[in-house]
Scaffold this motif. Structure first.
Motif, PDB file in Angstrom:
ATOM      1  N   TYR A 106       9.121  -9.444  -0.555  1.00  0.00           N
ATOM      2  CA  TYR A 106       7.755 -10.065  -0.614  1.00  0.00           C
ATOM      3  C   TYR A 106       6.652  -9.308  -0.044  1.00  0.00           C
ATOM      4  O   TYR A 106       5.420  -9.211  -0.683  1.00  0.00           O
ATOM      5  CB  TYR A 106       7.880 -11.286   0.245  1.00  0.00           C
ATOM      6  N   ARG A 146       3.033  -7.874  -1.998  1.00  0.00           N
ATOM      7  CA  ARG A 146       1.800  -8.216  -1.666  1.00  0.00           C
ATOM      8  C   ARG A 146       0.799  -7.247  -1.753  1.00  0.00           C
ATOM      9  O   ARG A 146      -0.447  -7.148  -1.839  1.00  0.00           O
ATOM     10  CB  ARG A 146       1.617  -8.841  -0.120  1.00  0.00           C
ATOM     11  N   ASP A 183       3.737  -9.950   7.871  1.00  0.00           N
ATOM     12  CA  ASP A 183       4.082 -10.627   6.406  1.00  0.00           C
ATOM     13  C   ASP A 183       5.418 -11.124   6.226  1.00  0.00           C
ATOM     14  O   ASP A 183       5.880 -12.095   5.638  1.00  0.00           O
ATOM     15  CB  ASP A 183       3.796  -9.855   5.181  1.00  0.00           C
TER      16      ASP A 183
END
Length: 256
Positions: free
Chosen positions: A146, A150, A223
């Motif tokens: 993920y 991003r 993140d």
């Protein structure tokens, strides 16, 4: 921004963030059941914590690891530790047992590892291992992917430092090397972390962090933390990693 991937180890951070790895290796050490005066090879010995436990049981232990930093830490514990690639073991029929905890999943050419272990064992010697198995740290890996996404990068396409095998794959590798499999299992073992998942990533996923310059690494880790929080952070604020372990015991047969 993207640079060469490389996993490195720092003995101090390993002791802080990864001590649970060795402490949770005690069940597989009991499966090994070391005997007094046995000569044992510890493959991927890390900082020597478990090798030291076997020495205290009266065993003669040789530890090998590819990290010079961790080998130095193992030597400081009194372990006969050597820098050596597990895919190129140089021993011939000299060990009663070969032991490995949380290391095999870092190795790429497991057929070479198995062949080297087989050569290193005496006839009738045993090979006892616990490592990450299929499905290990799935939520953390999804968090890393993920975080790459991003940034417009395909985390799925990057080389993975870990190779998490299932039972049939492992059994095939062992039997291909000549071993007789005594026991093998894959099981979930939710594992409390000493801090948040960021500490885990900073310790065990340095090759991914090396894809970024220093100023962007903290944002990347944050993140991952945010993505993993719903699955891995408990109501009391502690973190539990979604570990899946592969554990086996095999034997080098005595030839008639």
């Amino acid at each position: 921004m993207v640079s060469k991937l490389m996993q490195t180890w720092d003995a101090d951070s390993y002791a802080k963030e990864a001590r649970f790895v060795s402490e949770l290796g005690m069940p597989v050490l009991r499966l090994l059941a070391p005997k007094f005066h046995e000569r044992i090879l510890d493959v991927g010995c890390g900082d020597g914590y478990l090798a030291q436990q076997m020495i205290l049981m009266g065993c003669e232990v040789v530890g090998v690891d590819s990290s010079r930093e961790l080998v130095a830490a193992a030597k400081a514990r009194g372990v006969d530790a050597r820098v050596m690639n597990a895919e190129a073991l140089t021993f011939e029929s000299e060990f009663d047992a070969v032991f490995s905890n949380a290391a095999l999943h870092w190795m790429v050419h497991l057929d070479k590892v198995m062949a080297g272990v087989f050569r290193a064992l005496k006839a009738g010697g045993r090979f006892v291992v616990e490592c990450g198995g299929k499905g290990n740290v799935k939520a953390i890996r999804e968090g890393i992917e993920y975080a790459f996404g991003r940034r417009g990068l395909d985390g799925y396409a990057l080389p993975k430092p870990w190779h998490f095998l299932d039972v049939p794959e492992t059994k095939k590798l062992l039997e291909g090397a000549g071993f007789v499999v005594e026991s093998i299992e894959l099981f979930e073992r939710p594992t409390p972390l000493p801090g948040d998942v960021g500490g885990w990533v900073s310790t065990f996923a340095k090759d991914f962090l090396a894809s970024f310059d220093a100023e962007n690494r903290e944002d990347f880790v944050n993140d991952v933390i945010e993505h993993c929080k719903p699955k891995l952070m408990q109501a009391d604020g502690t973190w539990v990693a979604d570990y899946v372990r592969l554990r086996f015991s095999a034997e080098k047969p005595v030839m008639p």
